[in-house]
Design a protein around this motif. Structure first.
Motif, PDB file in Angstrom:
ATOM      1  N   ILE A  28       0.682  -1.176   0.049  1.00 49.13           N
ATOM      2  CA  ILE A  28       0.007  -0.126  -0.095  1.00 49.13           C
ATOM      3  C   ILE A  28       0.991   1.215  -0.091  1.00 49.13           C
ATOM      4  CG2 ILE A  28      -2.022  -1.182   0.945  1.00 49.13           C
ATOM      5  CD1 ILE A  28      -1.792  -0.200   3.563  1.00 49.13           C
ATOM      6  N   ASP A  29       2.133   1.166   0.379  1.00 45.79           N
ATOM      7  CA  ASP A  29       2.988   2.160   0.318  1.00 45.79           C
ATOM      8  C   ASP A  29       3.748   2.237  -1.107  1.00 45.79           C
ATOM      9  OD1 ASP A  29       2.695   3.679   2.423  1.00 45.79           O
ATOM     10  OD2 ASP A  29       4.273   2.417   3.568  1.00 45.79           O
ATOM     11  N   SER A  30       3.331   1.344  -2.123  1.00 44.14           N
ATOM     12  CA  SER A  30       4.192   1.403  -3.365  1.00 44.14           C
ATOM     13  C   SER A  30       3.325   2.172  -4.417  1.00 44.14           C
ATOM     14  CB  SER A  30       3.955  -0.079  -3.935  1.00 44.14           C
ATOM     15  OG  SER A  30       2.634  -0.315  -4.469  1.00 44.14           O
ATOM     16  N   ARG A  61      -7.169   4.634   4.731  1.00 41.45           N
ATOM     17  CA  ARG A  61      -5.925   5.285   4.113  1.00 41.45           C
ATOM     18  C   ARG A  61      -6.780   6.245   3.056  1.00 41.45           C
ATOM     19  NH1 ARG A  61      -0.087   3.881   3.836  1.00 41.45           N
ATOM     20  NH2 ARG A  61      -0.253   4.684   1.517  1.00 41.45           N
ATOM     21  N   SER A  62      -6.370   7.668   2.850  1.00 39.08           N
ATOM     22  CA  SER A  62      -7.048   8.421   1.924  1.00 39.08           C
ATOM     23  C   SER A  62      -6.257   8.751   0.848  1.00 39.08           C
ATOM     24  CB  SER A  62      -7.090   9.952   2.633  1.00 39.08           C
ATOM     25  OG  SER A  62      -6.188  10.373   2.846  1.00 39.08           O
ATOM     26  N   THR A  63      -4.782   8.285   0.593  1.00 42.52           N
ATOM     27  CA  THR A  63      -4.034   8.220  -0.711  1.00 42.52           C
ATOM     28  C   THR A  63      -3.658   7.066  -0.930  1.00 42.52           C
ATOM     29  OG1 THR A  63      -2.222   8.749   0.837  1.00 42.52           O
ATOM     30  CG2 THR A  63      -3.501  10.653   0.176  1.00 42.52           C
ATOM     31  N   GLY A  64      -2.898   6.773  -2.163  1.00 41.57           N
ATOM     32  CA  GLY A  64      -2.354   5.585  -2.443  1.00 41.57           C
ATOM     33  C   GLY A  64      -3.115   4.786  -3.543  1.00 41.57           C
ATOM     34  N   PRO A  65      -2.707   3.597  -3.442  1.00 42.88           N
ATOM     35  CA  PRO A  65      -3.503   2.657  -4.681  1.00 42.88           C
ATOM     36  C   PRO A  65      -4.952   2.297  -4.214  1.00 42.88           C
ATOM     37  CG  PRO A  65      -1.365   1.846  -3.637  1.00 42.88           C
ATOM     38  CD  PRO A  65      -1.789   2.803  -2.882  1.00 42.88           C
ATOM     39  N   GLN A  66      -5.447   1.941  -5.349  1.00 44.54           N
ATOM     40  CA  GLN A  66      -6.964   1.431  -5.002  1.00 44.54           C
ATOM     41  C   GLN A  66      -6.771   0.132  -4.294  1.00 44.54           C
ATOM     42  OE1 GLN A  66      -9.021   0.860  -9.003  1.00 44.54           O
ATOM     43  NE2 GLN A  66      -9.043   2.801  -9.129  1.00 44.54           N
TER      44      GLN A  66
END
Ligand code: COA
Ligand code: MG
Length: 286
Positions: A28-30, A61-66
């Motif tokens: 999820i950090d990628s 989380r509000s940002t990052g990958p779907q």
């Protein structure tokens, strides 16, 4: 769990075994456009319950990958338990493995409240005869991808490769049928996994070939694959410039059927392709 939209049509779809908190944190950090938390083949039967608990406890989380979840196949006991998780999870969509036809999608949609579905459509023998059945305007189907591993097991093959080391005809057929089936259904065609995750050059060649053929994304199994896939499915500056020139030429002459752009004939199929390139253009490149 909470999902966040990064791109409407993900280029990179990164699988992560849902029983590994360490890998989930990395995924999820990628820079993947989508992560797929896997509850199916990469999680051993006696770890599936724990995997569901891990997913339930993931902070929003509000940002990052779907965020997507690969559930177990229709007909399995685990499938039913997975659906209970999905009912209470705020994820972008579900990935359905071993989908056999469009009827599976309609059935799943009834049970999941019509959230988007990404179906893996070539994993059983019967599935190869049904690739046109996904064309259904009521369906929440968003993407179709293909898989060779389960198909080769289902067909009793000893290898997916021919004597020259290329994918054997049957798997190329599955791949092409997935592409055409997705185009017919109006959903995203997603190329399958490149398993040799240390071979970046091989991945690049395969992803670029897929992009040329019409796939707009690819499954990934390792974070090192994400940047290569994102690059392969992002139109280059030259492609974008050429597409703009075609669209502008037709905008200037709306009544024209055929035009010349840069000394080459362009007609309606070129205009459609150019519009597709522009739709896939991203501001940030990763
Ligand atoms: N998502 C997130 N992180 C991952 C990852 C993934 N898919 N695959 C590997 N990583 C992490 C590893 O945990 C390791 O982290 P660390 O540096 O903190 O120890 C780092 O990336 C490097 O991994 P590496 O040592 O190169 O690979 P590995 O031997 O740990 O794992 C696999 C190899 C194939 C087991 C692993 O990539 C994996 O689990 N892939 C997904 C498999 C899957 O979901 N399959 C189902 C669909 S086909
Ligand atoms: Mg599988």
């Amino acid at each position: 769990m909470t999902a966040e939209v990064r791109h409407s049509e993900p280029r990179s779809w990164l699988f992560v075994p849902a029983d590994s908190e360490k890998k989930i944190a990395k995924a999820i950090d990628s820079n993947a456009d989508a992560v797929i938390f896997d509850l199916e083949d990469s999680v051993a039967a006696d770890r599936k319950a724990q995997a569901r608990e891990i997913l339930k406890a993931l902070p929003a989380r509000s940002t990052g990958p779907q965020w997507w979840v690969r559930i177990n196949p229709i007909g399995s006991d685990d499938h039913k338990t997975d659906l209970e998780l999905i009912a209470n999870a705020d994820v972008h969509g579900v990935v359905l493995p071993k989908a056999e036809s469009g009827a599976d999608i309609i059935q799943l949609a009834h049970r999941t409240g019509n959230i988007p579905i990404h179906a893996i459509v070539t994993e059983t023998a019967a599935s190869l005869f049904n690739l046109l059945s996904y064309r259904d305007p009521r369906s929440p189907l968003a993407a179709m991808s293909w898989g060779a591993e389960d198909l080769s097991a289902a067909l009793g093959a000893s290898s997916k490769y021919d004597e020259s080391g290329e994918l054997a005809f049957t798997y190329k057929l599955a791949r092409s049928l997935c592409l055409a089936g997705a185009a017919a259904a109006g959903v995203q065609p997603v190329d399958g996994v490149f398993a040799d995750f240390r071979d970046g050059e091989g991945l690049r060649a395969e992803a670029e070939a897929a992009a040329r053929e019409g796939f707009t994304g690819k499954l990934a199994i390792h974070p090192a694959q994400v940047a290569v896939i994102n690059a392969a499915f992002t139109p280059s500056a030259a492609e974008v410039e050429h597409a703009r020139a075609i669209v502008e030429a037709f905008d200037c002459q709306p009544g024209a059927g055929v035009l010349s752009v840069g000394g080459r004939m362009v007609d309606r199929p070129h205009l459609l392709a150019a519009r597709r390139v522009l739709a896939r253009t991203r501001e940030e490149k990763s």
